[in-house]
Motif scaffolding. Structure first.
Motif, PDB file in Angstrom:
ATOM      1  N   ALA A 154      -1.190   4.601   3.287  1.00  0.00           N
ATOM      2  CA  ALA A 154      -1.499   3.789   2.107  1.00  0.00           C
ATOM      3  C   ALA A 154      -1.358   4.629   0.845  1.00  0.00           C
ATOM      4  O   ALA A 154      -0.791   4.171  -0.153  1.00  0.00           O
ATOM      5  CB  ALA A 154      -2.904   3.198   2.223  1.00  0.00           C
ATOM      6  N   GLU A 155      -1.842   5.852   0.883  1.00  0.00           N
ATOM      7  CA  GLU A 155      -1.772   6.714  -0.304  1.00  0.00           C
ATOM      8  C   GLU A 155      -0.327   7.022  -0.691  1.00  0.00           C
ATOM      9  O   GLU A 155       0.002   7.057  -1.879  1.00  0.00           O
ATOM     10  CB  GLU A 155      -2.566   8.003  -0.083  1.00  0.00           C
ATOM     11  N   GLN A 156       0.538   7.234   0.299  1.00  0.00           N
ATOM     12  CA  GLN A 156       1.937   7.523  -0.012  1.00  0.00           C
ATOM     13  C   GLN A 156       2.636   6.298  -0.594  1.00  0.00           C
ATOM     14  O   GLN A 156       3.425   6.401  -1.528  1.00  0.00           O
ATOM     15  CB  GLN A 156       2.686   8.020   1.223  1.00  0.00           C
ATOM     16  N   ARG A 157       2.331   5.103  -0.067  1.00  0.00           N
ATOM     17  CA  ARG A 157       2.926   3.884  -0.616  1.00  0.00           C
ATOM     18  C   ARG A 157       2.466   3.663  -2.051  1.00  0.00           C
ATOM     19  O   ARG A 157       3.255   3.273  -2.912  1.00  0.00           O
ATOM     20  CB  ARG A 157       2.586   2.682   0.258  1.00  0.00           C
ATOM     21  N   ILE A 158       1.184   3.921  -2.320  1.00  0.00           N
ATOM     22  CA  ILE A 158       0.660   3.791  -3.680  1.00  0.00           C
ATOM     23  C   ILE A 158       1.332   4.797  -4.603  1.00  0.00           C
ATOM     24  O   ILE A 158       1.719   4.471  -5.733  1.00  0.00           O
ATOM     25  CB  ILE A 158      -0.880   3.936  -3.680  1.00  0.00           C
ATOM     26  N   ALA A 159       1.499   6.033  -4.131  1.00  0.00           N
ATOM     27  CA  ALA A 159       2.149   7.073  -4.938  1.00  0.00           C
ATOM     28  C   ALA A 159       3.615   6.723  -5.211  1.00  0.00           C
ATOM     29  O   ALA A 159       4.091   6.885  -6.341  1.00  0.00           O
ATOM     30  CB  ALA A 159       2.040   8.426  -4.234  1.00  0.00           C
ATOM     31  N   MET A 186      -4.686  -2.496  -4.341  1.00  0.00           N
ATOM     32  CA  MET A 186      -4.408  -2.943  -2.973  1.00  0.00           C
ATOM     33  C   MET A 186      -4.768  -1.893  -1.920  1.00  0.00           C
ATOM     34  O   MET A 186      -4.476  -2.076  -0.747  1.00  0.00           O
ATOM     35  CB  MET A 186      -2.913  -3.278  -2.821  1.00  0.00           C
ATOM     36  N   ARG A 187      -5.398  -0.801  -2.349  1.00  0.00           N
ATOM     37  CA  ARG A 187      -5.664   0.323  -1.441  1.00  0.00           C
ATOM     38  C   ARG A 187      -6.321  -0.115  -0.138  1.00  0.00           C
ATOM     39  O   ARG A 187      -5.882   0.263   0.953  1.00  0.00           O
ATOM     40  CB  ARG A 187      -6.510   1.377  -2.156  1.00  0.00           C
ATOM     41  N   ALA A 246       5.263  -2.642   0.341  1.00  0.00           N
ATOM     42  CA  ALA A 246       4.108  -1.827   0.727  1.00  0.00           C
ATOM     43  C   ALA A 246       3.361  -2.463   1.901  1.00  0.00           C
ATOM     44  O   ALA A 246       2.901  -1.763   2.808  1.00  0.00           O
ATOM     45  CB  ALA A 246       3.170  -1.646  -0.464  1.00  0.00           C
ATOM     46  N   LEU A 247       3.247  -3.777   1.906  1.00  0.00           N
ATOM     47  CA  LEU A 247       2.562  -4.468   3.004  1.00  0.00           C
ATOM     48  C   LEU A 247       3.376  -4.431   4.289  1.00  0.00           C
ATOM     49  O   LEU A 247       2.824  -4.272   5.380  1.00  0.00           O
ATOM     50  CB  LEU A 247       2.251  -5.906   2.605  1.00  0.00           C
ATOM     51  N   ALA A 248       4.689  -4.560   4.187  1.00  0.00           N
ATOM     52  CA  ALA A 248       5.546  -4.517   5.381  1.00  0.00           C
ATOM     53  C   ALA A 248       5.594  -3.104   5.968  1.00  0.00           C
ATOM     54  O   ALA A 248       5.695  -2.936   7.176  1.00  0.00           O
ATOM     55  CB  ALA A 248       6.951  -5.006   5.040  1.00  0.00           C
ATOM     56  N   ASN A 249       5.532  -2.101   5.118  1.00  0.00           N
ATOM     57  CA  ASN A 249       5.465  -0.685   5.515  1.00  0.00           C
ATOM     58  C   ASN A 249       6.500  -0.313   6.573  1.00  0.00           C
ATOM     59  O   ASN A 249       6.184   0.309   7.586  1.00  0.00           O
ATOM     60  CB  ASN A 249       4.051  -0.323   5.978  1.00  0.00           C
ATOM     61  N   THR A 250       7.742  -0.647   6.317  1.00  0.00           N
ATOM     62  CA  THR A 250       8.796  -0.353   7.280  1.00  0.00           C
ATOM     63  C   THR A 250       9.057   1.141   7.440  1.00  0.00           C
ATOM     64  O   THR A 250       9.619   1.554   8.451  1.00  0.00           O
ATOM     65  CB  THR A 250      10.111  -1.056   6.887  1.00  0.00           C
ATOM     66  N   GLU A 251       8.659   1.930   6.461  1.00  0.00           N
ATOM     67  CA  GLU A 251       8.873   3.382   6.542  1.00  0.00           C
ATOM     68  C   GLU A 251       7.681   4.103   7.164  1.00  0.00           C
ATOM     69  O   GLU A 251       7.668   5.323   7.261  1.00  0.00           O
ATOM     70  CB  GLU A 251       9.213   3.927   5.153  1.00  0.00           C
ATOM     71  N   GLY A 303      -0.010 -14.683  -6.096  1.00  0.00           N
ATOM     72  CA  GLY A 303      -0.724 -13.523  -5.563  1.00  0.00           C
ATOM     73  C   GLY A 303      -0.959 -13.588  -4.065  1.00  0.00           C
ATOM     74  O   GLY A 303      -1.666 -12.766  -3.509  1.00  0.00           O
ATOM     75  N   GLU A 304      -0.339 -14.569  -3.415  1.00  0.00           N
ATOM     76  CA  GLU A 304      -0.492 -14.730  -1.962  1.00  0.00           C
ATOM     77  C   GLU A 304       0.667 -14.042  -1.246  1.00  0.00           C
ATOM     78  O   GLU A 304       1.815 -14.163  -1.661  1.00  0.00           O
ATOM     79  CB  GLU A 304      -0.504 -16.210  -1.594  1.00  0.00           C
ATOM     80  N   PHE A 305       0.339 -13.335  -0.176  1.00  0.00           N
ATOM     81  CA  PHE A 305       1.344 -12.665   0.636  1.00  0.00           C
ATOM     82  C   PHE A 305       1.129 -13.081   2.087  1.00  0.00           C
ATOM     83  O   PHE A 305       0.518 -12.361   2.866  1.00  0.00           O
ATOM     84  CB  PHE A 305       1.256 -11.144   0.459  1.00  0.00           C
ATOM     85  N   PRO A 306       1.625 -14.270   2.456  1.00  0.00           N
ATOM     86  CA  PRO A 306       1.411 -14.771   3.807  1.00  0.00           C
ATOM     87  C   PRO A 306       2.016 -13.835   4.855  1.00  0.00           C
ATOM     88  O   PRO A 306       3.061 -13.222   4.610  1.00  0.00           O
ATOM     89  CB  PRO A 306       2.136 -16.118   3.818  1.00  0.00           C
ATOM     90  N   PRO A 307       1.378 -13.730   6.008  1.00  0.00           N
ATOM     91  CA  PRO A 307       1.905 -12.871   7.070  1.00  0.00           C
ATOM     92  C   PRO A 307       3.365 -13.160   7.410  1.00  0.00           C
ATOM     93  O   PRO A 307       4.138 -12.236   7.661  1.00  0.00           O
ATOM     94  CB  PRO A 307       0.980 -13.152   8.258  1.00  0.00           C
ATOM     95  N   ALA A 308       3.765 -14.427   7.392  1.00  0.00           N
ATOM     96  CA  ALA A 308       5.166 -14.752   7.711  1.00  0.00           C
ATOM     97  C   ALA A 308       6.120 -14.143   6.684  1.00  0.00           C
ATOM     98  O   ALA A 308       7.203 -13.668   7.045  1.00  0.00           O
ATOM     99  CB  ALA A 308       5.352 -16.266   7.783  1.00  0.00           C
TER     100      ALA A 308
END
Length: 140
Positions: free
Chosen positions: A114-119, A131-132, A105-110, A69-74
């Motif tokens: 947040a709501e659009q990524r969740i959708a 994760m909202r 979703a965390l990288a959010n390259t697009e 469940g860890e998502f390190p910044p790297a």
């Protein structure tokens, strides 16, 4: 092989097998990202077997493992870099697809809200609503 389209340039999947890789190439994918640690589970194909299958099919292969469940910044930065540099569709996989869609979703390259990524995740069959708050922070 079960794929979940998240956008026209990105999809996630549960664990792939080497024999699935050519089908990805035939479907227009250019890059595969594995988000599982090698040897995480008995019966999981070794990373080198997956990399060899991808290279034989003409696909780029990246191993960006995350666990617990860890998502390190790297890892988030590495995932985002692969997504941004890919010239064709990208498929990311892990045990169920959840870690892969969370990394995306965390990288959010697009550059989506947040709501659009969740959708988008919900439409692909994944619930990122817990994760909202974190996804909102990533926009800043």
């Amino acid at each position: 092989m079960k794929l979940a389209e998240v956008s026209n340039r990105f999809a996630v999947a549960p664990q792939l097998r080497p024999e699935d890789i050519q089908e990805l190439a035939d479907a227009g994918f250019g890059t595969v990202i594995c988000n599982r640690p090698d040897g995480e589970e008995a019966g999981q194909p070794a990373i080198e077997r997956m990399r060899d299958a991808a290279e034989k099919a003409g696909l780029a292969f990246h191993h960006i493992p995350v666990s617990g469940g860890e998502f390190p910044p790297a890892a988030i930065r590495a995932f985002g870099r692969v997504r941004e540099e890919a010239d064709r569709k990208v498929l990311a996989y892990c045990r169920s697809g959840t870690r892969s869609i969370m990394l995306d979703a965390l990288a959010n390259t697009e550059r989506l809200s947040a709501e659009q990524r969740i959708a988008n995740a919900r439409e692909a069959g994944y619930d990122l609503s817990p994760m909202r708050a974190r996804l909102g922070e990533e926009q800043r």
